[in-house]
Design a protein around this motif. Structure first.
Motif, mmCIF file in Angstrom:
data_model
loop_
_atom_site.group_PDB
_atom_site.id
_atom_site.type_symbol
_atom_site.label_atom_id
_atom_site.label_comp_id
_atom_site.label_asym_id
_atom_site.label_seq_id
_atom_site.Cartn_x
_atom_site.Cartn_y
_atom_site.Cartn_z
ATOM 1 N N ALA A 121 2.222 -4.117 7.297
ATOM 2 C CA ALA A 121 1.516 -3.039 6.882
ATOM 3 C C ALA A 121 0.016 -3.051 6.387
ATOM 4 O O ALA A 121 -0.580 -2.254 6.487
ATOM 5 N N ALA A 122 -0.285 -4.440 6.044
ATOM 6 C CA ALA A 122 -1.607 -4.755 5.796
ATOM 7 C C ALA A 122 -2.537 -4.398 6.854
ATOM 8 O O ALA A 122 -3.588 -3.906 6.839
ATOM 9 N N ARG A 123 -2.018 -4.675 8.228
ATOM 10 C CA ARG A 123 -2.860 -4.332 9.410
ATOM 11 C C ARG A 123 -3.122 -2.937 9.744
ATOM 12 O O ARG A 123 -4.218 -2.482 10.086
ATOM 13 N N LYS A 124 -1.903 -2.215 9.558
ATOM 14 C CA LYS A 124 -2.084 -0.911 9.638
ATOM 15 C C LYS A 124 -2.961 -0.130 8.469
ATOM 16 O O LYS A 124 -4.027 0.712 8.946
ATOM 17 N N VAL A 125 -3.055 -0.728 7.229
ATOM 18 C CA VAL A 125 -3.951 -0.350 6.281
ATOM 19 C C VAL A 125 -5.514 -0.422 6.837
ATOM 20 O O VAL A 125 -6.336 0.423 6.558
ATOM 21 N N LEU A 126 -5.707 -1.582 7.387
ATOM 22 C CA LEU A 126 -6.838 -2.152 7.607
ATOM 23 C C LEU A 126 -7.502 -1.052 8.655
ATOM 24 O O LEU A 126 -8.769 -0.728 8.644
ATOM 25 N N LEU A 127 -6.700 -0.636 9.784
ATOM 26 C CA LEU A 127 -7.134 0.315 10.597
ATOM 27 C C LEU A 127 -7.341 1.589 10.075
ATOM 28 O O LEU A 127 -8.327 2.333 10.419
ATOM 29 N N LEU A 128 -6.382 2.055 9.314
ATOM 30 C CA LEU A 128 -6.269 3.376 8.874
ATOM 31 C C LEU A 128 -7.641 3.658 7.651
ATOM 32 O O LEU A 128 -7.909 4.897 7.595
ATOM 33 N N LEU A 129 -7.912 2.526 7.037
ATOM 34 C CA LEU A 129 -9.116 2.655 6.030
ATOM 35 C C LEU A 129 -10.309 3.031 6.693
ATOM 36 O O LEU A 129 -11.089 3.998 6.107
ATOM 37 N N ARG A 130 -10.522 2.983 7.924
ATOM 38 C CA ARG A 130 -11.621 3.402 8.608
ATOM 39 C C ARG A 130 -11.778 4.910 9.047
ATOM 40 O O ARG A 130 -12.876 5.670 8.998
ATOM 41 N N THR A 131 -10.623 5.646 8.673
ATOM 42 C CA THR A 131 -10.550 7.073 8.863
ATOM 43 C C THR A 131 -10.766 7.705 7.646
ATOM 44 O O THR A 131 -10.935 9.162 7.626
ATOM 45 N N GLY A 132 -11.005 7.251 6.747
ATOM 46 C CA GLY A 132 -10.954 7.843 5.214
ATOM 47 C C GLY A 132 -9.910 8.494 4.504
ATOM 48 O O GLY A 132 -9.824 9.397 3.969
ATOM 49 N N ALA A 133 -8.556 8.059 5.272
ATOM 50 C CA ALA A 133 -7.535 8.510 4.661
ATOM 51 C C ALA A 133 -7.195 8.176 3.370
ATOM 52 O O ALA A 133 -7.640 7.269 2.869
ATOM 53 N N ILE A 134 -6.156 8.859 2.678
ATOM 54 C CA ILE A 134 -5.642 8.500 1.564
ATOM 55 C C ILE A 134 -4.076 7.940 1.365
ATOM 56 O O ILE A 134 -3.290 8.311 1.896
ATOM 57 N N ILE A 135 -4.311 6.668 1.264
ATOM 58 C CA ILE A 135 -3.047 5.692 1.490
ATOM 59 C C ILE A 135 -2.404 5.246 0.533
ATOM 60 O O ILE A 135 -2.841 4.593 -0.354
ATOM 61 N N THR A 136 -1.079 5.459 0.505
ATOM 62 C CA THR A 136 -0.202 5.150 -0.445
ATOM 63 C C THR A 136 0.892 4.159 -0.102
ATOM 64 O O THR A 136 1.436 4.406 1.264
ATOM 65 N N ILE A 137 0.962 2.928 -0.503
ATOM 66 C CA ILE A 137 2.165 2.027 -0.315
ATOM 67 C C ILE A 137 3.288 2.100 -1.066
ATOM 68 O O ILE A 137 3.126 2.204 -2.357
ATOM 69 N N ILE A 138 4.235 2.002 -0.581
ATOM 70 C CA ILE A 138 5.808 2.107 -1.414
ATOM 71 C C ILE A 138 6.184 0.567 -1.162
ATOM 72 O O ILE A 138 6.669 0.500 -0.005
ATOM 73 N N ALA A 139 6.331 -0.331 -2.140
ATOM 74 C CA ALA A 139 7.068 -1.560 -1.750
ATOM 75 C C ALA A 139 7.120 -2.230 -3.310
ATOM 76 O O ALA A 139 6.324 -2.042 -4.343
ATOM 77 N N TYR A 140 8.241 -2.901 -3.594
ATOM 78 C CA TYR A 140 8.433 -3.695 -4.885
ATOM 79 C C TYR A 140 7.291 -4.766 -4.918
ATOM 80 O O TYR A 140 6.638 -5.121 -6.124
ATOM 81 N N LYS A 141 7.017 -5.322 -3.761
ATOM 82 C CA LYS A 141 5.872 -6.628 -3.767
ATOM 83 C C LYS A 141 5.030 -6.426 -2.449
ATOM 84 O O LYS A 141 5.502 -5.762 -1.484
ATOM 85 N N ILE A 142 3.702 -6.498 -2.698
ATOM 86 C CA ILE A 142 2.863 -6.307 -1.586
ATOM 87 C C ILE A 142 2.257 -7.940 -1.281
ATOM 88 O O ILE A 142 1.799 -8.595 -2.239
ATOM 89 N N CYS A 143 1.527 -8.025 -0.192
ATOM 90 C CA CYS A 143 1.060 -9.343 0.156
ATOM 91 C C CYS A 143 -0.411 -9.265 -0.255
ATOM 92 O O CYS A 143 -0.828 -8.301 -0.924
ATOM 93 N N PHE A 144 -1.217 -10.416 -0.215
ATOM 94 C CA PHE A 144 -2.461 -10.607 -1.077
ATOM 95 C C PHE A 144 -3.591 -9.648 -0.359
ATOM 96 O O PHE A 144 -4.167 -9.288 -1.120
ATOM 97 N N GLU A 145 -3.484 -9.439 0.781
ATOM 98 C CA GLU A 145 -4.554 -8.402 1.427
ATOM 99 C C GLU A 145 -4.446 -7.163 1.009
ATOM 100 O O GLU A 145 -5.266 -6.576 0.516
ATOM 101 N N LEU A 146 -3.062 -6.646 0.884
ATOM 102 C CA LEU A 146 -2.866 -5.308 0.208
ATOM 103 C C LEU A 146 -3.267 -5.364 -1.250
ATOM 104 O O LEU A 146 -3.897 -4.238 -1.822
ATOM 105 N N LEU A 147 -3.050 -6.526 -1.957
ATOM 106 C CA LEU A 147 -3.276 -6.509 -3.346
ATOM 107 C C LEU A 147 -4.852 -6.260 -3.434
ATOM 108 O O LEU A 147 -5.444 -5.864 -4.480
#
Length: 456
Positions: free
Chosen positions: A24-50
Protein backbone atom coordinates in the motif's frame (compact mmCIF):
# COMPACT_ATOMS: atom_id res chain seq x y z
CA UNK A 1 -5.40 -6.02 -26.36
CA UNK A 2 -6.29 -7.16 -22.83
CA UNK A 3 -6.11 -3.65 -21.37
CA UNK A 4 -6.74 -0.36 -23.11
CA UNK A 5 -4.20 2.30 -22.00
CA UNK A 6 -5.80 5.40 -20.50
CA UNK A 7 -4.11 8.31 -18.73
CA UNK A 8 -6.38 9.45 -15.93
CA UNK A 9 -6.39 12.89 -14.31
CA UNK A 10 -6.41 12.07 -10.57
CA UNK A 11 -5.85 15.58 -9.26
CA UNK A 12 -8.26 16.15 -6.34
CA UNK A 13 -9.93 12.79 -7.04
CA UNK A 14 -10.69 10.45 -4.15
CA UNK A 15 -8.72 7.19 -4.07
CA UNK A 16 -9.38 4.46 -1.53
CA UNK A 17 -6.64 2.01 -0.57
CA UNK A 18 -7.55 -0.92 1.67
CA UNK A 19 -4.45 -2.25 3.43
CA UNK A 20 -1.68 -0.67 5.46
CA UNK A 21 1.47 -2.59 4.54
CA UNK A 22 4.50 -2.02 2.33
CA UNK A 23 2.55 -2.69 -0.87
CA UNK A 24 0.00 0.00 0.00
CA UNK A 25 2.87 2.36 0.81
CA UNK A 26 4.39 1.86 -2.67
CA UNK A 27 1.05 2.69 -4.30
CA UNK A 28 0.67 5.79 -2.13
CA UNK A 29 4.18 6.97 -3.00
CA UNK A 30 3.29 6.76 -6.68
CA UNK A 31 -0.19 8.28 -6.43
CA UNK A 32 0.91 11.25 -4.32
CA UNK A 33 2.59 12.65 -7.44
CA UNK A 34 -0.83 13.01 -9.07
CA UNK A 35 -2.39 15.29 -6.46
CA UNK A 36 -5.06 12.70 -5.59
CA UNK A 37 -6.89 12.64 -2.24
CA UNK A 38 -5.86 9.31 -0.71
CA UNK A 39 -7.63 7.48 2.10
CA UNK A 40 -6.20 4.39 3.76
CA UNK A 41 -8.43 1.82 5.46
CA UNK A 42 -6.53 -0.43 7.88
CA UNK A 43 -6.38 -1.19 11.59
CA UNK A 44 -2.60 -0.77 11.48
CA UNK A 45 -0.32 0.96 8.98
CA UNK A 46 3.39 0.68 8.30
CA UNK A 47 5.95 3.30 9.30
CA UNK A 48 6.07 4.91 5.85
CA UNK A 49 2.29 5.33 5.69
CA UNK A 50 2.28 6.66 9.26
CA UNK A 51 4.83 9.26 8.18
CA UNK A 52 2.58 10.34 5.30
CA UNK A 53 -0.39 10.51 7.67
CA UNK A 54 1.46 12.69 10.19
CA UNK A 55 2.41 15.07 7.38
CA UNK A 56 -1.28 15.30 6.33
CA UNK A 57 -0.52 13.79 2.93
CA UNK A 58 -3.07 10.99 3.35
CA UNK A 59 -6.16 10.22 5.40
CA UNK A 60 -6.39 7.14 7.63
CA UNK A 61 -9.56 5.35 8.72
CA UNK A 62 -8.57 2.99 11.54
CA UNK A 63 -11.31 0.49 10.80
CA UNK A 64 -12.29 -2.40 8.56
CA UNK A 65 -13.68 -2.13 5.03
CA UNK A 66 -17.37 -1.27 4.57
CA UNK A 67 -19.10 -0.69 1.24
CA UNK A 68 -20.21 2.78 2.30
CA UNK A 69 -16.56 3.91 2.08
CA UNK A 70 -16.85 3.62 -1.70
CA UNK A 71 -19.13 6.67 -1.87
CA UNK A 72 -17.66 9.32 -4.20
CA UNK A 73 -14.49 7.29 -4.73
CA UNK A 74 -12.82 7.39 -8.17
CA UNK A 75 -10.38 4.46 -7.86
CA UNK A 76 -9.99 1.59 -5.39
CA UNK A 77 -6.91 -0.46 -4.57
CA UNK A 78 -7.19 -3.68 -2.59
CA UNK A 79 -3.80 -4.27 -1.00
CA UNK A 80 -4.48 -6.77 1.77
CA UNK A 81 -3.28 -10.36 2.22
CA UNK A 82 -6.88 -11.51 2.84
CA UNK A 83 -8.13 -13.03 -0.46
CA UNK A 84 -11.79 -13.11 0.62
CA UNK A 85 -11.67 -9.45 1.67
CA UNK A 86 -9.99 -8.50 -1.62
CA UNK A 87 -12.76 -10.32 -3.52
CA UNK A 88 -15.41 -8.49 -1.48
CA UNK A 89 -13.81 -5.15 -2.37
CA UNK A 90 -13.60 -6.14 -6.04
CA UNK A 91 -17.28 -7.16 -6.23
CA UNK A 92 -18.49 -4.05 -4.38
CA UNK A 93 -16.42 -1.75 -6.61
CA UNK A 94 -17.62 -3.41 -9.81
CA UNK A 95 -21.23 -3.06 -8.66
CA UNK A 96 -20.70 0.69 -8.41
CA UNK A 97 -18.72 0.85 -11.72
CA UNK A 98 -15.58 1.98 -9.89
CA UNK A 99 -12.21 0.97 -11.29
CA UNK A 100 -10.47 -1.40 -8.89
CA UNK A 101 -7.00 -2.90 -8.70
CA UNK A 102 -6.33 -5.96 -6.56
CA UNK A 103 -2.61 -6.27 -5.94
CA UNK A 104 -1.07 -9.51 -7.26
CA UNK A 105 -4.41 -10.86 -8.49
CA UNK A 106 -4.99 -9.93 -12.12
CA UNK A 107 -8.37 -11.71 -12.20
CA UNK A 108 -9.68 -9.19 -9.65
CA UNK A 109 -8.54 -6.07 -11.54
CA UNK A 110 -10.51 -3.76 -13.78
CA UNK A 111 -7.34 -1.67 -14.19
CA UNK A 112 -3.65 -2.38 -13.65
CA UNK A 113 -0.63 -0.18 -12.94
CA UNK A 114 1.86 0.00 -15.81
CA UNK A 115 5.60 0.44 -15.43
CA UNK A 116 5.90 4.22 -15.58
CA UNK A 117 8.57 6.50 -17.02
CA UNK A 118 8.00 9.94 -15.53
CA UNK A 119 9.35 12.95 -17.38
CA UNK A 120 6.39 15.11 -16.44
CA UNK A 121 4.48 16.24 -18.35
CA UNK A 122 5.78 13.46 -20.62
CA UNK A 123 4.56 10.13 -19.21
CA UNK A 124 5.16 6.70 -20.71
CA UNK A 125 3.39 3.59 -19.46
CA UNK A 126 4.49 0.02 -20.26
CA UNK A 127 2.36 -3.02 -19.54
CA UNK A 128 2.45 -6.75 -20.27
CA UNK A 129 -1.22 -7.08 -19.35
CA UNK A 130 -0.20 -8.71 -16.11
CA UNK A 131 1.52 -11.61 -17.92
CA UNK A 132 5.16 -10.61 -17.38
CA UNK A 133 5.56 -7.65 -14.99
CA UNK A 134 9.32 -8.22 -14.63
CA UNK A 135 9.70 -7.92 -18.40
CA UNK A 136 7.77 -4.62 -18.28
CA UNK A 137 10.12 -3.38 -15.59
CA UNK A 138 13.19 -4.35 -17.62
CA UNK A 139 11.79 -2.56 -20.68
CA UNK A 140 11.14 0.50 -18.56
CA UNK A 141 14.73 0.47 -17.29
CA UNK A 142 16.01 0.24 -20.87
CA UNK A 143 13.84 3.15 -22.00
CA UNK A 144 14.75 5.20 -18.91
CA UNK A 145 18.35 5.15 -20.10
CA UNK A 146 17.34 6.58 -23.49
CA UNK A 147 15.10 9.42 -22.35
CA UNK A 148 16.83 12.56 -21.00
CA UNK A 149 15.87 13.69 -17.50
CA UNK A 150 15.13 17.23 -18.74
CA UNK A 151 12.65 16.05 -21.38
CA UNK A 152 9.81 17.49 -19.32
CA UNK A 153 11.45 20.92 -19.33
CA UNK A 154 11.30 20.92 -23.14
CA UNK A 155 7.61 20.06 -23.07
CA UNK A 156 6.83 22.74 -20.47
CA UNK A 157 8.58 25.46 -22.46
CA UNK A 158 6.79 24.32 -25.61
CA UNK A 159 3.47 24.72 -23.80
CA UNK A 160 4.21 28.40 -23.10
CA UNK A 161 4.59 29.25 -26.80
CA UNK A 162 1.85 27.11 -28.35
CA UNK A 163 -0.52 30.05 -28.91
CA UNK A 164 2.26 32.22 -30.33
CA UNK A 165 3.19 29.43 -32.77
CA UNK A 166 -0.45 29.03 -33.84
CA UNK A 167 -0.62 32.73 -34.70
CA UNK A 168 2.73 32.71 -36.49
CA UNK A 169 2.07 29.59 -38.58
CA UNK A 170 -1.45 29.37 -39.97
CA UNK A 171 -1.16 26.00 -41.71
CA UNK A 172 -0.92 22.87 -39.57
CA UNK A 173 1.85 21.55 -41.84
CA UNK A 174 3.92 24.67 -41.13
CA UNK A 175 3.40 24.24 -37.38
CA UNK A 176 4.37 20.57 -37.53
CA UNK A 177 7.55 21.41 -39.46
CA UNK A 178 8.39 24.13 -36.90
CA UNK A 179 7.98 21.79 -33.93
CA UNK A 180 9.98 19.00 -35.57
CA UNK A 181 12.83 21.37 -36.36
CA UNK A 182 12.69 22.84 -32.86
CA UNK A 183 12.74 19.53 -31.01
CA UNK A 184 15.43 18.05 -33.27
CA UNK A 185 17.64 21.13 -33.19
CA UNK A 186 19.95 22.93 -30.81
CA UNK A 187 17.01 24.24 -28.74
CA UNK A 188 16.56 20.80 -27.18
CA UNK A 189 20.28 20.25 -26.96
CA UNK A 190 20.81 23.45 -24.99
CA UNK A 191 18.06 22.54 -22.51
CA UNK A 192 19.42 19.04 -22.01
CA UNK A 193 22.85 20.50 -21.24
CA UNK A 194 21.33 22.95 -18.73
CA UNK A 195 21.65 26.15 -20.81
CA UNK A 196 18.06 27.37 -20.49
CA UNK A 197 18.82 31.00 -21.43
CA UNK A 198 20.62 29.91 -24.61
CA UNK A 199 17.67 27.67 -25.45
CA UNK A 200 15.19 30.54 -25.02
CA UNK A 201 17.30 32.74 -27.32
CA UNK A 202 17.35 30.00 -29.97
CA UNK A 203 13.60 29.56 -29.55
CA UNK A 204 12.92 33.26 -30.12
CA UNK A 205 15.10 33.27 -33.23
CA UNK A 206 13.28 30.22 -34.59
CA UNK A 207 9.92 31.94 -34.19
CA UNK A 208 11.04 35.26 -35.62
CA UNK A 209 13.09 33.85 -38.52
CA UNK A 210 11.80 30.30 -39.04
CA UNK A 211 13.49 29.91 -42.41
CA UNK A 212 16.91 30.01 -40.74
CA UNK A 213 17.91 26.64 -39.29
CA UNK A 214 20.35 26.61 -36.37
CA UNK A 215 22.60 23.60 -36.18
CA UNK A 216 24.60 22.31 -33.24
CA UNK A 217 27.83 20.39 -32.68
CA UNK A 218 28.08 17.98 -29.74
CA UNK A 219 31.51 16.71 -28.79
CA UNK A 220 31.11 13.22 -27.31
CA UNK A 221 33.66 10.96 -25.66
CA UNK A 222 32.96 7.36 -26.70
CA UNK A 223 35.13 5.85 -23.98
CA UNK A 224 38.01 3.39 -24.40
CA UNK A 225 36.21 0.69 -26.40
CA UNK A 226 33.65 -1.28 -24.40
CA UNK A 227 30.24 0.01 -25.55
CA UNK A 228 28.96 -0.41 -21.99
CA UNK A 229 31.30 2.39 -20.89
CA UNK A 230 29.60 4.97 -23.10
CA UNK A 231 27.89 7.41 -20.76
CA UNK A 232 24.11 7.59 -20.53
CA UNK A 233 24.10 11.12 -21.94
CA UNK A 234 26.46 10.07 -24.71
CA UNK A 235 24.02 7.32 -25.73
CA UNK A 236 21.10 9.75 -25.72
CA UNK A 237 22.97 12.27 -27.84
CA UNK A 238 24.22 9.91 -30.55
CA UNK A 239 20.69 8.59 -31.02
CA UNK A 240 19.46 12.10 -31.76
CA UNK A 241 22.19 13.09 -34.24
CA UNK A 242 21.74 13.68 -37.96
CA UNK A 243 25.46 13.18 -38.58
CA UNK A 244 28.15 11.27 -36.67
CA UNK A 245 31.76 12.22 -37.40
CA UNK A 246 33.78 9.48 -35.74
CA UNK A 247 37.44 8.64 -35.12
CA UNK A 248 39.52 5.50 -35.59
CA UNK A 249 39.26 4.56 -31.89
CA UNK A 250 35.44 4.46 -31.82
CA UNK A 251 34.38 0.80 -31.63
CA UNK A 252 31.93 -0.88 -34.01
CA UNK A 253 29.72 -1.75 -31.01
CA UNK A 254 29.25 1.93 -30.23
CA UNK A 255 28.51 2.77 -33.86
CA UNK A 256 25.77 0.11 -33.74
CA UNK A 257 23.99 2.30 -31.19
CA UNK A 258 23.68 5.20 -33.64
CA UNK A 259 20.25 6.05 -35.06
CA UNK A 260 19.72 4.01 -38.24
CA UNK A 261 18.99 6.97 -40.49
CA UNK A 262 21.95 9.03 -39.28
CA UNK A 263 24.91 9.65 -41.58
CA UNK A 264 28.15 8.20 -40.18
CA UNK A 265 31.30 9.81 -41.58
CA UNK A 266 34.73 8.38 -40.76
CA UNK A 267 37.21 11.21 -40.16
CA UNK A 268 39.76 9.33 -38.08
CA UNK A 269 43.49 8.97 -38.26
CA UNK A 270 45.65 6.10 -37.01
CA UNK A 271 49.39 5.65 -36.74
CA UNK A 272 50.97 5.43 -40.18
CA UNK A 273 47.66 6.00 -41.97
CA UNK A 274 46.80 9.51 -43.11
CA UNK A 275 43.15 10.42 -42.63
CA UNK A 276 41.11 13.59 -43.01
CA UNK A 277 43.08 16.67 -41.99
CA UNK A 278 42.01 18.64 -38.94
CA UNK A 279 41.27 21.63 -41.14
CA UNK A 280 38.96 19.52 -43.31
CA UNK A 281 37.21 18.16 -40.21
CA UNK A 282 36.68 21.69 -38.89
CA UNK A 283 35.26 22.89 -42.19
CA UNK A 284 32.92 19.90 -42.42
CA UNK A 285 31.60 20.63 -38.92
CA UNK A 286 30.92 24.26 -39.85
CA UNK A 287 29.25 23.30 -43.13
CA UNK A 288 26.87 20.81 -41.50
CA UNK A 289 26.02 23.17 -38.65
CA UNK A 290 25.15 25.95 -41.10
CA UNK A 291 22.73 23.55 -42.77
CA UNK A 292 20.91 23.17 -39.45
CA UNK A 293 22.16 19.67 -38.75
CA UNK A 294 22.65 18.14 -35.32
CA UNK A 295 26.17 16.78 -35.49
CA UNK A 296 27.97 14.54 -33.01
CA UNK A 297 31.75 14.65 -33.14
CA UNK A 298 32.47 11.22 -31.67
CA UNK A 299 35.95 10.65 -30.25
CA UNK A 300 37.51 7.67 -28.54
CA UNK A 301 38.15 8.06 -24.81
CA UNK A 302 37.56 11.60 -23.58
CA UNK A 303 37.71 14.46 -26.12
CA UNK A 304 39.60 16.73 -23.70
CA UNK A 305 42.36 14.21 -22.93
CA UNK A 306 44.72 14.20 -25.95
CA UNK A 307 41.67 14.28 -28.21
CA UNK A 308 42.07 17.77 -29.73
CA UNK A 309 38.57 18.56 -28.50
CA UNK A 310 39.60 22.01 -27.32
CA UNK A 311 41.04 22.87 -30.73
CA UNK A 312 37.85 21.94 -32.54
CA UNK A 313 35.69 23.91 -30.11
CA UNK A 314 37.87 27.00 -30.50
CA UNK A 315 37.21 26.80 -34.23
CA UNK A 316 33.45 26.48 -33.68
CA UNK A 317 33.52 29.40 -31.26
CA UNK A 318 35.06 31.59 -33.93
CA UNK A 319 32.03 30.96 -36.15
CA UNK A 320 29.47 31.26 -33.31
CA UNK A 321 28.27 27.68 -33.75
CA UNK A 322 26.37 26.33 -30.70
CA UNK A 323 28.12 23.38 -29.07
CA UNK A 324 28.17 21.22 -25.98
CA UNK A 325 30.51 18.57 -24.59
CA UNK A 326 29.70 15.10 -23.26
CA UNK A 327 32.81 13.71 -21.53
CA UNK A 328 33.88 10.10 -21.82
CA UNK A 329 35.98 7.63 -19.86
CA UNK A 330 39.52 8.29 -20.97
CA UNK A 331 41.72 5.39 -22.12
CA UNK A 332 43.95 5.52 -19.05
CA UNK A 333 41.04 5.07 -16.65
CA UNK A 334 39.46 2.31 -18.71
CA UNK A 335 42.70 0.42 -19.34
CA UNK A 336 43.71 0.57 -15.69
CA UNK A 337 40.31 -0.54 -14.39
CA UNK A 338 40.01 -3.46 -16.83
CA UNK A 339 43.58 -4.53 -16.03
CA UNK A 340 43.20 -4.51 -12.27
CA UNK A 341 45.74 -1.71 -11.92
CA UNK A 342 44.55 1.13 -9.64
CA UNK A 343 46.30 4.27 -10.83
CA UNK A 344 46.53 5.55 -7.25
CA UNK A 345 46.97 3.53 -4.08
CA UNK A 346 47.96 4.69 -0.60
CA UNK A 347 50.84 2.21 -0.46
CA UNK A 348 52.20 2.83 -3.96
CA UNK A 349 51.25 6.14 -5.59
CA UNK A 350 49.42 9.27 -4.45
CA UNK A 351 49.10 10.88 -7.88
CA UNK A 352 48.88 10.03 -11.55
CA UNK A 353 50.29 11.85 -14.57
CA UNK A 354 48.98 11.54 -18.14
CA UNK A 355 51.46 12.08 -21.00
CA UNK A 356 51.17 11.76 -24.76
CA UNK A 357 53.88 9.86 -26.59
CA UNK A 358 53.03 11.64 -29.81
CA UNK A 359 56.07 13.59 -30.96
CA UNK A 360 54.10 16.40 -32.66
CA UNK A 361 55.49 19.86 -31.80
CA UNK A 362 58.37 18.22 -29.89
CA UNK A 363 56.12 17.32 -26.98
CA UNK A 364 58.58 14.69 -25.74
CA UNK A 365 61.32 17.30 -25.42
CA UNK A 366 59.29 19.66 -23.27
CA UNK A 367 58.34 16.99 -20.72
CA UNK A 368 60.27 17.28 -17.46
CA UNK A 369 61.42 13.66 -17.36
CA UNK A 370 63.75 14.16 -14.39
CA UNK A 371 60.87 15.48 -12.29
CA UNK A 372 58.76 12.48 -13.29
CA UNK A 373 61.54 10.13 -12.16
CA UNK A 374 61.42 11.51 -8.61
CA UNK A 375 57.67 12.09 -8.30
CA UNK A 376 56.63 8.59 -7.18
CA UNK A 377 53.54 9.08 -9.35
CA UNK A 378 51.92 6.57 -11.65
CA UNK A 379 52.70 7.62 -15.21
CA UNK A 380 50.41 6.81 -18.12
CA UNK A 381 51.69 7.40 -21.64
CA UNK A 382 49.17 7.51 -24.45
CA UNK A 383 50.19 6.74 -28.06
CA UNK A 384 53.61 5.54 -26.90
CA UNK A 385 54.28 2.77 -29.43
CA UNK A 386 55.50 4.83 -32.40
CA UNK A 387 58.15 6.54 -30.28
CA UNK A 388 58.85 3.83 -27.73
CA UNK A 389 62.62 3.80 -28.34
CA UNK A 390 62.91 7.52 -27.64
CA UNK A 391 60.63 7.21 -24.60
CA UNK A 392 62.74 4.34 -23.28
CA UNK A 393 65.96 6.35 -23.65
CA UNK A 394 64.51 9.34 -21.82
CA UNK A 395 63.25 7.16 -18.97
CA UNK A 396 66.71 5.66 -18.48
CA UNK A 397 68.67 8.90 -19.00
CA UNK A 398 66.59 10.90 -16.55
CA UNK A 399 66.77 8.46 -13.65
CA UNK A 400 64.01 5.85 -13.86
CA UNK A 401 65.08 2.49 -12.43
CA UNK A 402 65.16 -0.26 -15.04
CA UNK A 403 63.30 -2.56 -12.63
CA UNK A 404 60.31 -0.17 -12.41
CA UNK A 405 57.15 -2.18 -13.27
CA UNK A 406 55.31 -1.38 -16.49
CA UNK A 407 52.13 -2.58 -18.13
CA UNK A 408 51.52 -2.41 -21.88
CA UNK A 409 47.81 -2.72 -22.70
CA UNK A 410 46.40 -3.21 -26.18
CA UNK A 411 42.72 -2.60 -27.12
CA UNK A 412 41.81 -1.91 -23.51
CA UNK A 413 38.30 -2.81 -22.22
CA UNK A 414 37.45 -4.85 -25.34
CA UNK A 415 37.25 -8.62 -25.76
CA UNK A 416 40.59 -8.36 -27.58
CA UNK A 417 42.33 -6.71 -24.62
CA UNK A 418 45.94 -7.82 -24.24
CA UNK A 419 48.08 -7.06 -21.18
CA UNK A 420 51.85 -7.48 -21.02
CA UNK A 421 53.58 -6.98 -17.67
CA UNK A 422 57.30 -6.26 -17.37
CA UNK A 423 59.77 -3.57 -16.40
CA UNK A 424 61.27 -0.53 -18.05
CA UNK A 425 64.26 -2.69 -18.97
CA UNK A 426 62.24 -4.75 -21.44
CA UNK A 427 59.82 -2.02 -22.55
CA UNK A 428 61.07 -1.93 -26.20
CA UNK A 429 60.53 -5.68 -26.54
CA UNK A 430 57.07 -5.51 -24.94
CA UNK A 431 55.99 -2.84 -27.40
CA UNK A 432 56.84 -5.14 -30.32
CA UNK A 433 54.23 -7.61 -29.08
CA UNK A 434 51.28 -5.19 -29.18
CA UNK A 435 49.52 -3.26 -31.92
CA UNK A 436 47.45 -0.07 -31.98
CA UNK A 437 45.71 1.24 -29.96
CA UNK A 438 47.85 0.62 -26.89
CA UNK A 439 48.74 2.46 -23.71
CA UNK A 440 51.65 2.31 -21.26
CA UNK A 441 51.38 2.40 -17.45
CA UNK A 442 54.56 2.92 -15.41
CA UNK A 443 54.76 2.62 -11.63
CA UNK A 444 54.62 0.37 -8.59
CA UNK A 445 50.84 0.04 -8.89
CA UNK A 446 51.41 -2.33 -11.79
CA UNK A 447 52.40 -4.96 -9.19
CA UNK A 448 48.71 -5.14 -8.17
CA UNK A 449 47.64 -6.49 -11.56
CA UNK A 450 48.31 -10.10 -10.61
CA UNK A 451 46.06 -9.86 -7.53
CA UNK A 452 43.32 -7.61 -8.91
CA UNK A 453 42.92 -8.73 -12.54
CA UNK A 454 39.31 -9.64 -13.25
CA UNK A 455 38.53 -9.03 -16.92
CA UNK A 456 39.35 -11.91 -19.29
Amino acid sequence: MNYFPIFANLKSRRILIVGGGAVAARKVLLLLRTGAIITIIAYKICFELLSFFKKNKIKWLKTGFKEKYLDQVFLVIAATNDRSLNEEIFIASNKRCIFVNTVDDESKCSFIFPSIIDRSPIIIGISSGGFAPVLSRLLRERMESLLPIKLGVIANIAKTIREKVKKKFILSSERRFFWERLFNGSFSGQILSGNINNAINILNKEIMTPQVSIGEIILVGAGPGDAGLLTLKGLQVIQQADYILYDFLVSKEILELVRRDAHCVYVGKSSGIKGMSQQDINELLISLAKKGKKVVRLKGGDPFIFGRGGEELMFLKKYSIPFQVVPGITAAIGAAAYSGIPLTHRSYAHSVIFITGNRTNNKLDIINWSQLATSASTIVIYMFKANVDEIYKKLIIYGFFKKTPVAVIEQATTLNQKILIGTIANLPNLSLRVSYPSILIIGEVVKLHKKLKWFN
